[in-house]
Design an enzyme around this catalytic site. Structure first.
Site, PDB file in Angstrom:
ATOM      1  N   GLY A  35       1.224  -1.974   4.159  1.00  0.00           N
ATOM      2  CA  GLY A  35       1.734  -0.622   3.957  1.00  0.00           C
ATOM      3  C   GLY A  35       2.920  -0.341   4.846  1.00  0.00           C
ATOM      4  O   GLY A  35       4.082  -0.429   4.432  1.00  0.00           O
ATOM      5  N   SER A  36       2.635  -0.022   6.109  1.00  0.00           N
ATOM      6  CA  SER A  36       3.713   0.395   7.013  1.00  0.00           C
ATOM      7  C   SER A  36       4.728  -0.712   7.258  1.00  0.00           C
ATOM      8  O   SER A  36       5.915  -0.436   7.418  1.00  0.00           O
ATOM      9  CB  SER A  36       3.125   0.888   8.334  1.00  0.00           C
ATOM     10  OG  SER A  36       2.290  -0.076   8.896  1.00  0.00           O
ATOM     11  N   MET A  88     -11.450  -5.914   5.580  1.00  0.00           N
ATOM     12  CA  MET A  88     -10.663  -4.912   6.309  1.00  0.00           C
ATOM     13  C   MET A  88     -10.369  -5.434   7.717  1.00  0.00           C
ATOM     14  O   MET A  88     -11.273  -5.849   8.442  1.00  0.00           O
ATOM     15  CB  MET A  88     -11.428  -3.589   6.420  1.00  0.00           C
ATOM     16  CG  MET A  88     -11.555  -2.799   5.131  1.00  0.00           C
ATOM     17  SD  MET A  88      -9.994  -2.394   4.323  1.00  0.00           S
ATOM     18  CE  MET A  88      -9.159  -1.409   5.566  1.00  0.00           C
ATOM     19  N   ASP A 143      -6.533  -6.391   4.503  1.00  0.00           N
ATOM     20  CA  ASP A 143      -5.909  -5.058   4.481  1.00  0.00           C
ATOM     21  C   ASP A 143      -5.959  -4.451   5.879  1.00  0.00           C
ATOM     22  O   ASP A 143      -7.037  -4.215   6.422  1.00  0.00           O
ATOM     23  CB  ASP A 143      -6.690  -4.184   3.483  1.00  0.00           C
ATOM     24  CG  ASP A 143      -6.109  -2.792   3.317  1.00  0.00           C
ATOM     25  OD1 ASP A 143      -5.053  -2.492   3.897  1.00  0.00           O
ATOM     26  OD2 ASP A 143      -6.746  -1.997   2.582  1.00  0.00           O
ATOM     27  N   GLY A 144      -4.762  -4.192   6.409  1.00  0.00           N
ATOM     28  CA  GLY A 144      -4.656  -3.467   7.671  1.00  0.00           C
ATOM     29  C   GLY A 144      -3.932  -4.258   8.744  1.00  0.00           C
ATOM     30  O   GLY A 144      -4.370  -5.341   9.129  1.00  0.00           O
ATOM     31  N   GLY A 145      -2.793  -3.714   9.177  1.00  0.00           N
ATOM     32  CA  GLY A 145      -2.072  -4.339  10.288  1.00  0.00           C
ATOM     33  C   GLY A 145      -1.398  -5.656   9.948  1.00  0.00           C
ATOM     34  O   GLY A 145      -1.190  -6.498  10.832  1.00  0.00           O
ATOM     35  N   HIS A 194      -8.344   0.946  -4.112  1.00  0.00           N
ATOM     36  CA  HIS A 194      -9.248   0.721  -2.982  1.00  0.00           C
ATOM     37  C   HIS A 194      -9.951   2.040  -2.682  1.00  0.00           C
ATOM     38  O   HIS A 194      -9.365   2.951  -2.108  1.00  0.00           O
ATOM     39  CB  HIS A 194      -8.401   0.236  -1.790  1.00  0.00           C
ATOM     40  CG  HIS A 194      -9.176   0.037  -0.529  1.00  0.00           C
ATOM     41  ND1 HIS A 194      -8.564  -0.123   0.709  1.00  0.00           N
ATOM     42  CD2 HIS A 194     -10.504  -0.053  -0.286  1.00  0.00           C
ATOM     43  CE1 HIS A 194      -9.479  -0.283   1.635  1.00  0.00           C
ATOM     44  NE2 HIS A 194     -10.666  -0.238   1.068  1.00  0.00           N
ATOM     45  N   HIS A 210      -1.169  -1.329  -4.256  1.00  0.00           N
ATOM     46  CA  HIS A 210      -2.456  -1.009  -3.622  1.00  0.00           C
ATOM     47  C   HIS A 210      -2.534   0.509  -3.411  1.00  0.00           C
ATOM     48  O   HIS A 210      -1.671   1.103  -2.777  1.00  0.00           O
ATOM     49  CB  HIS A 210      -2.534  -1.752  -2.284  1.00  0.00           C
ATOM     50  CG  HIS A 210      -3.844  -1.613  -1.565  1.00  0.00           C
ATOM     51  ND1 HIS A 210      -4.965  -2.345  -1.886  1.00  0.00           N
ATOM     52  CD2 HIS A 210      -4.201  -0.818  -0.529  1.00  0.00           C
ATOM     53  CE1 HIS A 210      -5.957  -2.021  -1.070  1.00  0.00           C
ATOM     54  NE2 HIS A 210      -5.528  -1.089  -0.235  1.00  0.00           N
ATOM     55  N   SER A 264       0.844  -1.194   0.000  1.00  0.00           N
ATOM     56  CA  SER A 264       0.000   0.000   0.000  1.00  0.00           C
ATOM     57  C   SER A 264       0.875   1.239   0.000  1.00  0.00           C
ATOM     58  O   SER A 264       1.627   1.478   0.947  1.00  0.00           O
ATOM     59  CB  SER A 264      -0.902   0.012   1.246  1.00  0.00           C
ATOM     60  OG  SER A 264      -1.399   1.325   1.426  1.00  0.00           O
ATOM     61  N   MET A 317     -12.179   4.264  -0.736  1.00  0.00           N
ATOM     62  CA  MET A 317     -12.854   4.515   0.548  1.00  0.00           C
ATOM     63  C   MET A 317     -13.546   5.860   0.428  1.00  0.00           C
ATOM     64  O   MET A 317     -13.166   6.854   1.049  1.00  0.00           O
ATOM     65  CB  MET A 317     -11.815   4.503   1.686  1.00  0.00           C
ATOM     66  CG  MET A 317     -11.307   3.100   1.983  1.00  0.00           C
ATOM     67  SD  MET A 317      -9.716   3.113   2.826  1.00  0.00           S
ATOM     68  CE  MET A 317      -8.634   3.278   1.403  1.00  0.00           C
ATOM     69  N   MET A 329      -9.112   8.088  -0.491  1.00  0.00           N
ATOM     70  CA  MET A 329      -9.949   8.497   0.655  1.00  0.00           C
ATOM     71  C   MET A 329     -10.500   9.901   0.415  1.00  0.00           C
ATOM     72  O   MET A 329      -9.790  10.765  -0.110  1.00  0.00           O
ATOM     73  CB  MET A 329      -9.117   8.493   1.932  1.00  0.00           C
ATOM     74  CG  MET A 329      -8.407   7.173   2.205  1.00  0.00           C
ATOM     75  SD  MET A 329      -7.598   7.199   3.809  1.00  0.00           S
ATOM     76  CE  MET A 329      -6.697   5.626   3.713  1.00  0.00           C
ATOM     77  N   ASP A 378      -4.749   3.590  -2.032  1.00  0.00           N
ATOM     78  CA  ASP A 378      -5.829   3.917  -1.098  1.00  0.00           C
ATOM     79  C   ASP A 378      -6.391   5.298  -1.407  1.00  0.00           C
ATOM     80  O   ASP A 378      -5.723   6.315  -1.232  1.00  0.00           O
ATOM     81  CB  ASP A 378      -5.304   3.880   0.336  1.00  0.00           C
ATOM     82  CG  ASP A 378      -5.063   2.454   0.800  1.00  0.00           C
ATOM     83  OD1 ASP A 378      -6.020   1.652   0.739  1.00  0.00           O
ATOM     84  OD2 ASP A 378      -3.930   2.138   1.198  1.00  0.00           O
ATOM     85  N   GLY A 405      -2.869   4.308   7.734  1.00  0.00           N
ATOM     86  CA  GLY A 405      -1.913   3.214   7.801  1.00  0.00           C
ATOM     87  C   GLY A 405      -1.404   3.071   9.227  1.00  0.00           C
ATOM     88  O   GLY A 405      -1.640   3.928  10.085  1.00  0.00           O
TER      89      GLY A 405
HETATM   90  C1  DX5 Z   1      -6.347   1.708   5.504  1.00  0.00           C
HETATM   91  C2  DX5 Z   1      -5.891   1.336   4.125  1.00  0.00           C
HETATM   92  C3  DX5 Z   1      -4.761   0.402   4.110  1.00  0.00           C
HETATM   93  C4  DX5 Z   1      -3.520   0.895   4.765  1.00  0.00           C
HETATM   94  C5  DX5 Z   1      -2.878  -0.290   5.405  1.00  0.00           C
HETATM   95  O1  DX5 Z   1      -7.528   2.399   5.439  1.00  0.00           O
HETATM   96  O2  DX5 Z   1      -6.949   0.747   3.400  1.00  0.00           O
HETATM   97  O3  DX5 Z   1      -4.493  -0.068   2.794  1.00  0.00           O
HETATM   98  O4  DX5 Z   1      -2.599   1.494   3.901  1.00  0.00           O
HETATM   99  O5  DX5 Z   1      -1.796   0.151   6.135  1.00  0.00           O
HETATM  100  P1  DX5 Z   1      -1.012  -0.828   7.105  1.00  0.00           P
HETATM  101  O6  DX5 Z   1      -0.533  -1.999   6.314  1.00  0.00           O
HETATM  102  O7  DX5 Z   1       0.079   0.052   7.627  1.00  0.00           O
HETATM  103  O8  DX5 Z   1      -1.977  -1.232   8.199  1.00  0.00           O
HETATM  104 ZN    ZN Z   2      -6.422  -0.209   1.469  1.00  0.00          ZN
END
Ligand code: DX5
Ligand code: ZN
Length: 218
Positions: free
Chosen positions: A193-194, A135, A171-173, A64, A31, A6, A66, A35, A33, A142
């Site tokens: 992502g992170s 999710m 996706d996430g964590g 993605h 990926h 991401s 959002m 928003m 994101d 992130g």
């Molecule tokens: C959150 C995003 C994710 C985000 C994930 O709303 O949809 O794609 O970048 O970030 P990490 O992998 O750091 O949780």
């Molecule tokens: Zn995402």
């Protein structure tokens, strides 16, 4: 395993370098994101950035969305060069119609479920869906912690999909600590992502992720 780094956690002042780095390390998807500050409390990027990323990579661009009322922007993201568009079931009144439109444009259609949204919400749209995104954080940022309460939803989604040709994405964590467990539960597409971009060496983190996946397959 399909790995989808991401770019939310990338360095936006060197975005092309970061995209090329993760793709050359083996990531198949990017990926992206999107928003809107309405459906989620953060604002990120739109079609213009997707168009520029499209120019510098052949990787699959996994958008993605959002955003509220995503049907207003499907054509713009398709035109910008997206390969797949994922929308949130919570944002879309006529989900079947919007997913059908994504496919009509020649793209892969995805539907995403917030942590609080039940698996049953996908029951009647499977015929127009290529990907289900589960999710594992509340969307918007992130670097949040994985919500373990969503784990039972993976099996419920897999059971609903049954033999259909639909990918399941999380996706996430997600990082090297929980990757093996998630692949063991049948996840096909990993968003991270992170755990990639904030690591000391993103390339070696990606290589470690693929080694975990290879160990999981054997
Ligand atoms: C959150 C995003 C994710 C985000 C994930 O709303 O949809 O794609 O970048 O970030 P990490 O992998 O750091 O949780
Ligand atoms: Zn995402």
């Amino acid at each position: 395993m399909i790995l989808a780094p991401s770019i939310l956690s990338a360095d936006f002042s060197h975005l092309a370098d970061d995209v090329e780095k993760v793709v050359s390390a083996g990531a198949q998807w990017i990926h992206i994101d999107v928003m809107d500050g309405h459906f989620v409390p953060n604002i990120t990027i739109g079609p213009v950035v997707v168009r520029h990323i499209r120019r510098i990579t052949n990787a699959y661009l996994d958008c993605h969305l959002m955003i509220s009322k995503p049907d207003r922007y499907i054509d713009a993201f398709a035109d910008a060069g997206a390969d797949g568009i994922t929308i949130h079931t919570e944002t879309c009144t006529h989900l079947h119609r919007t997913l059908s439109r994504i496919r009509e444009l020649g793209l892969k259609s995805g539907v995403s479920l917030n942590p609080s949204t039940p698996a049953s919400s996908i029951e009647y749209i499977l015929d127009v869906t290529d990907l289900i995104l589960i999710m594992s954080v509340n969307p918007g940022f992130g670097g949040q912690s994985f919500i373990n309460a969503v784990l039972p939803k993976i099996k419920k989604v897999k059971d609903l999909i049954s033999e259909k040709d639909i990918l399941v994405q999380i996706d996430g964590g997600v990082g090297t600590d929980n990757l093996g467990m998630l692949l063991g539960l049948g996840i096909n597409v990993i968003v991270a992502g992170s755990s990639i971009f904030n690591s000391v060496d993103p390339e070696s983190t990606i290589k470690e992720m693929f080694s975990i996946a290879a160990a999981n397959e054997s």
